[in-house]
Design a protein around this motif. Structure first.
Motif, PDB file in Angstrom:
ATOM      1  N   ASN A  25       0.836  -1.215   0.000  1.00 20.01           N
ATOM      2  CA  ASN A  25       0.000   0.000   0.000  1.00 20.01           C
ATOM      3  C   ASN A  25       0.861   1.252   0.000  1.00 20.01           C
ATOM      4  OD1 ASN A  25      -2.268  -1.581   0.083  1.00 20.01           O
ATOM      5  ND2 ASN A  25      -2.688  -1.264   2.255  1.00 20.01           N
ATOM      6  N   VAL A  26       1.941   1.224   0.781  1.00 21.37           N
ATOM      7  CA  VAL A  26       2.849   2.378   0.823  1.00 21.37           C
ATOM      8  C   VAL A  26       3.483   2.571  -0.552  1.00 21.37           C
ATOM      9  CG1 VAL A  26       4.948   3.332   1.854  1.00 21.37           C
ATOM     10  CG2 VAL A  26       3.318   2.105   3.288  1.00 21.37           C
ATOM     11  N   LYS A  35       6.408   0.641  -8.399  1.00 27.04           N
ATOM     12  CA  LYS A  35       6.001  -0.742  -8.690  1.00 27.04           C
ATOM     13  C   LYS A  35       6.797  -1.742  -7.883  1.00 27.04           C
ATOM     14  CE  LYS A  35       4.088  -0.194 -13.270  1.00 27.04           C
ATOM     15  NZ  LYS A  35       4.472  -0.076 -14.687  1.00 27.04           N
ATOM     16  N   THR A  36       7.935  -1.291  -7.360  1.00 22.65           N
ATOM     17  CA  THR A  36       8.773  -2.211  -6.588  1.00 22.65           C
ATOM     18  C   THR A  36       8.701  -1.841  -5.117  1.00 22.65           C
ATOM     19  OG1 THR A  36      10.263  -2.451  -8.469  1.00 22.65           O
ATOM     20  CG2 THR A  36      11.102  -3.147  -6.330  1.00 22.65           C
ATOM     21  N   VAL A  37       8.274  -2.800  -4.321  1.00 25.05           N
ATOM     22  CA  VAL A  37       8.215  -2.591  -2.884  1.00 25.05           C
ATOM     23  C   VAL A  37       9.643  -2.649  -2.349  1.00 25.05           C
ATOM     24  CG1 VAL A  37       7.343  -3.487  -0.697  1.00 25.05           C
ATOM     25  CG2 VAL A  37       5.957  -3.705  -2.764  1.00 25.05           C
ATOM     26  N   ARG A  76       9.444  -0.088   6.014  1.00 24.98           N
ATOM     27  CA  ARG A  76       9.658   0.700   7.230  1.00 24.98           C
ATOM     28  C   ARG A  76       8.432   1.537   7.557  1.00 24.98           C
ATOM     29  NH1 ARG A  76      14.625   1.845   8.836  1.00 24.98           N
ATOM     30  NH2 ARG A  76      15.386   1.937   6.707  1.00 24.98           N
ATOM     31  N   MET A  77       7.871   2.150   6.531  1.00 22.98           N
ATOM     32  CA  MET A  77       6.682   2.988   6.749  1.00 22.98           C
ATOM     33  C   MET A  77       5.515   2.151   7.248  1.00 22.98           C
ATOM     34  SD  MET A  77       5.438   6.025   6.649  1.00 22.98           S
ATOM     35  CE  MET A  77       6.804   6.823   5.848  1.00 22.98           C
ATOM     36  N   ALA A  78       5.372   0.943   6.669  1.00 25.94           N
ATOM     37  CA  ALA A  78       4.287   0.039   7.094  1.00 25.94           C
ATOM     38  C   ALA A  78       4.465  -0.356   8.562  1.00 25.94           C
ATOM     39  CB  ALA A  78       4.275  -1.202   6.209  1.00 25.94           C
TER      40      ALA A  78
END
Lengths: 136, 183
Positions: B61-62, B69-71, B77-79
């Motif tokens: 989602n972040v 397109k690339t997690v 970290r934000m999640a």
């Protein structure tokens, strides 16, 4: 460089091999891909970080459950301890599905025990079960 | 072994995604843990799957928010930060941000002064804090025969300045104009 994960690298020097303290990256990766949109990609660094995150989660939940056992002077961490630890640590979202899994697991285990005519419960591994069989 | 019918009854599978032996090894790294029931092992494994799925979804989602397109690690970290229980045990365990050895192409370029030609009659301020280049006598502050801007005399007046200017941040501040009162 693939082992280097910055702040976590100090753990690599404890003499514990990565394959002993991390879940296989293939399994981690597969599970992530099941969740992500089909066109999404995951960086290598993110996959490795997830590996570390899930190991931390395991340690975190287990030590909380273990602490409860210690206080209650019990030697074996059981399923209820895990449920309790999850709720205590703020993962109550998991409480309902985990209790379903526990219920299902117990049903199947009882079923197996009845079929195999075993009276013993709470056996840690098949080796112990085999050894107990030999004793009878 | 468990039959497929047993597994899928009630929609609750007991087939695990992670190898049991490995999960158990990780649990027993903690020497306070002596015995673990097979039930507990099963539940830890299952809840870990749930956790991984949760964190993967939130990280994705972040990434979507940031139109990527690339997690990557920063999305993870934000999640982690956004979910308090997870943040409490995990944030400090993550690798620190911006590893210099691994340049991330998707982040903003480092704000270093560009090596383009300065306007005529002027010099870049960082030139004053370098040793005179013997191949480029024009850049030497000790060569008064060349056309020089007023800044050179500043260096002569404050010979201690070079020692202070080590970081790009100070250089950047030196480059920004002194605010003028426009009233």
């Amino acid at each position: 460089m693939e082992d280097s994960l910055g702040g976590s690298s100090s753990k690599d020097n404890c003499g514990i091999k990565e394959q002993d303290r991390l879940l296989p990256i293939a399994n981690v990766s597969r599970l992530m891909k099941q969740i992500l949109p089909q066109n999404a990609k995951i960086s290598k660094e993110a996959k490795e970080t997830m590996q570390e995150c899930v190991s931390e989660f395991i340690s975190f939940v287990t030590s909380e459950a273990s602490e409860k056992c210690r206080k209650e002077r019990r030697k074996t961490v059981n399923g209820d301890d895990i449920c309790w630890a999850l709720a205590t640590l703020g993962f109550d979202d998991y409480a309902a599905p985990i209790r379903r899994y526990l219920h299902r697991y117990r049903e199947i285990e009882v079923d197996h025990n009845n079929k195999a005519n075993h009276q013993e419960r709470g056996i840690n591994n098949p080796q112990e079960r085999d050894e107990l069989c030999k004793l009878r | 072994m468990v039959s497929m019918a047993e597994e899928e009854e009630n929609g609750v599978s007991i087939q695990l995604e992670f190898p049991k032996g490995r999960v158990k090894k990780i649990m027993t790294l903690d020497k306070d843990i002596k015995r673990v029931s097979s039930e507990a092992l099963f539940l830890v494994s299952r809840s870990t799957e749930l956790f991984l799925q949760f964190l993967a979804e939130k990280s994705a989602n972040v990434a979507i928010e940031k139109k990527r397109k690339t997690v990557n690690l920063e999305h993870v970290r934000m999640a982690v930060k956004r979910h308090q229980p997870t943040r409490d045990f995990l944030l400090d365990e993550l690798p620190p941000p911006s590893q210099p050895a691994k340049p991330d192409k998707s982040t903003q370029p480092v704000a270093r002064p560009k090596h383009d030609a300065p306007p005529p009659g002027t010099r870049r301020i960082d030139q004053f804090f370098r040793k005179p280049d013997p191949q480029n006598p024009a850049e030497s502050p000790e060569n008064p025969g060349q056309a020089q801007s007023p800044e050179i005399s500043a260096q002569a007046q404050y010979p201690d300045i070079p020692a202070l200017v080590q970081s790009p941040e100070i250089l950047a501040q030196a480059q920004s104009p002194v605010p003028v009162d426009e009233s």
